[in-house]
Design a protein around this motif. Sequence first.
Motif, PDB file in Angstrom:
ATOM      1  N   LEU A 229      81.941  18.545  27.556  1.00 28.89           N
ATOM      2  CA  LEU A 229      82.669  17.298  27.768  1.00 28.89           C
ATOM      3  C   LEU A 229      83.609  17.090  26.578  1.00 28.89           C
ATOM      4  CD1 LEU A 229      79.449  15.308  28.748  1.00 28.89           C
ATOM      5  CD2 LEU A 229      81.006  16.542  30.276  1.00 28.89           C
TER       6      LEU A 229
ATOM      7  N   ASP B 273      86.062  15.152  25.892  1.00 23.93           N
ATOM      8  CA  ASP B 273      86.400  13.787  25.454  1.00 23.93           C
ATOM      9  C   ASP B 273      85.400  13.250  24.433  1.00 23.93           C
ATOM     10  OD1 ASP B 273      88.647  13.762  27.013  1.00 23.93           O
ATOM     11  OD2 ASP B 273      87.776  12.541  28.605  1.00 23.93           O
ATOM     12  N   ILE B 274      84.157  13.683  24.509  1.00 28.52           N
ATOM     13  CA  ILE B 274      83.142  13.175  23.577  1.00 28.52           C
ATOM     14  C   ILE B 274      82.499  14.296  22.763  1.00 28.52           C
ATOM     15  CG2 ILE B 274      82.654  11.101  24.916  1.00 28.52           C
ATOM     16  CD1 ILE B 274      80.159  12.532  26.026  1.00 28.52           C
TER      17      ILE B 274
ATOM     18  N   TYR C  98      78.851   6.116  23.113  1.00 29.68           N
ATOM     19  CA  TYR C  98      79.677   6.678  24.184  1.00 29.68           C
ATOM     20  C   TYR C  98      79.767   5.741  25.390  1.00 29.68           C
ATOM     21  CZ  TYR C  98      78.877  11.021  21.603  1.00 29.68           C
ATOM     22  OH  TYR C  98      78.802  11.973  20.632  1.00 29.68           O
TER      23      TYR C  98
ATOM     24  N   TYR D 268      82.591   6.005  27.899  1.00 28.97           N
ATOM     25  CA  TYR D 268      82.839   7.308  28.522  1.00 28.97           C
ATOM     26  C   TYR D 268      82.454   7.280  30.003  1.00 28.97           C
ATOM     27  CZ  TYR D 268      82.412  12.241  29.642  1.00 28.97           C
ATOM     28  OH  TYR D 268      82.532  13.465  30.229  1.00 28.97           O
ATOM     29  N   ASP D 269      83.343   7.783  30.861  1.00 29.58           N
ATOM     30  CA  ASP D 269      83.078   7.831  32.298  1.00 29.58           C
ATOM     31  C   ASP D 269      83.210   9.281  32.764  1.00 29.58           C
ATOM     32  OD1 ASP D 269      82.845   7.554  35.024  1.00 29.58           O
ATOM     33  OD2 ASP D 269      84.501   6.136  35.235  1.00 29.58           O
ATOM     34  N   PRO D 270      82.089   9.940  33.095  1.00 30.45           N
ATOM     35  CA  PRO D 270      82.167  11.344  33.508  1.00 30.45           C
ATOM     36  C   PRO D 270      82.939  11.548  34.815  1.00 30.45           C
ATOM     37  CG  PRO D 270      79.949  10.503  33.847  1.00 30.45           C
ATOM     38  CD  PRO D 270      80.710   9.436  33.119  1.00 30.45           C
TER      39      PRO D 270
ATOM     40  N   SER E 218      86.670  11.955  33.509  1.00 30.16           N
ATOM     41  CA  SER E 218      87.005  12.859  32.411  1.00 30.16           C
ATOM     42  C   SER E 218      86.902  14.314  32.845  1.00 30.16           C
ATOM     43  CB  SER E 218      86.078  12.605  31.227  1.00 30.16           C
ATOM     44  OG  SER E 218      84.754  12.928  31.592  1.00 30.16           O
TER      45      SER E 218
ATOM     46  N   ARG F  64      91.102  17.348  26.358  1.00 34.76           N
ATOM     47  CA  ARG F  64      90.762  15.964  25.997  1.00 34.76           C
ATOM     48  C   ARG F  64      91.772  15.019  26.615  1.00 34.76           C
ATOM     49  NH1 ARG F  64      88.803  14.447  20.242  1.00 34.76           N
ATOM     50  NH2 ARG F  64      86.725  14.258  21.076  1.00 34.76           N
TER      51      ARG F  64
ATOM     52  N   HIS G  28      92.614  13.734  33.163  1.00 33.58           N
ATOM     53  CA  HIS G  28      91.892  13.028  34.231  1.00 33.58           C
ATOM     54  C   HIS G  28      92.289  13.549  35.611  1.00 33.58           C
ATOM     55  CE1 HIS G  28      90.715  10.267  31.083  1.00 33.58           C
ATOM     56  NE2 HIS G  28      91.987  10.098  30.782  1.00 33.58           N
TER      57      HIS G  28
END
Length: 163
Positions: A49, A51-52, A81, A84-86, A89, A114, A117
């Motif tokens: 992931l 983004d995180i 986190y 954060y929305d899986p 992302s 990163r 979407h």
Amino acid sequence: MKKIILTAAIAISVLTIQSASAQISVNINLGSQPAWGPVGYNHVDYYYLPDIDAYYDVPAKQYVVYENNVWVHRSALPSRYRGYDPYKSYKVVVNERTPWVRNTVIREKYSGYRGRHDQVIIRDRRPEVRTVKYVEKHDNGKHKGWDKKDKGRGHDKGGKHRD
């Protein structure tokens, strides 16, 4: 002699059953992937992931995050986190054991993802539409006069062949 043959037959059947069960347990985890996973994969060990900078362990259904200088498994993401929305992302499929051991390499390799979407996820996948195209059969040349265009040759009304 009968005991040897019987013992051999039992041993072969046990080995056959074991190899058959090994063949049946193919590593396809399509059903266990989360709805937010990307489409197109029939087997996934981990999602990276970007983004995180964390992982999701698909078979264990747990996140792998870096906390206090150690990678730990968590059933939910830590509060840091919370935004954060899986579903929105980008996820990178990583099929290797303990990918976080090479996290620096993986982070650098996938840093360009990163903030992206645009990935289609399993939940949003449209069912595959299969169309059947009608193909008209044509005369292959062996049956004279069967084609309506060729009215001068073929069979007469009585079914007799004429040239």
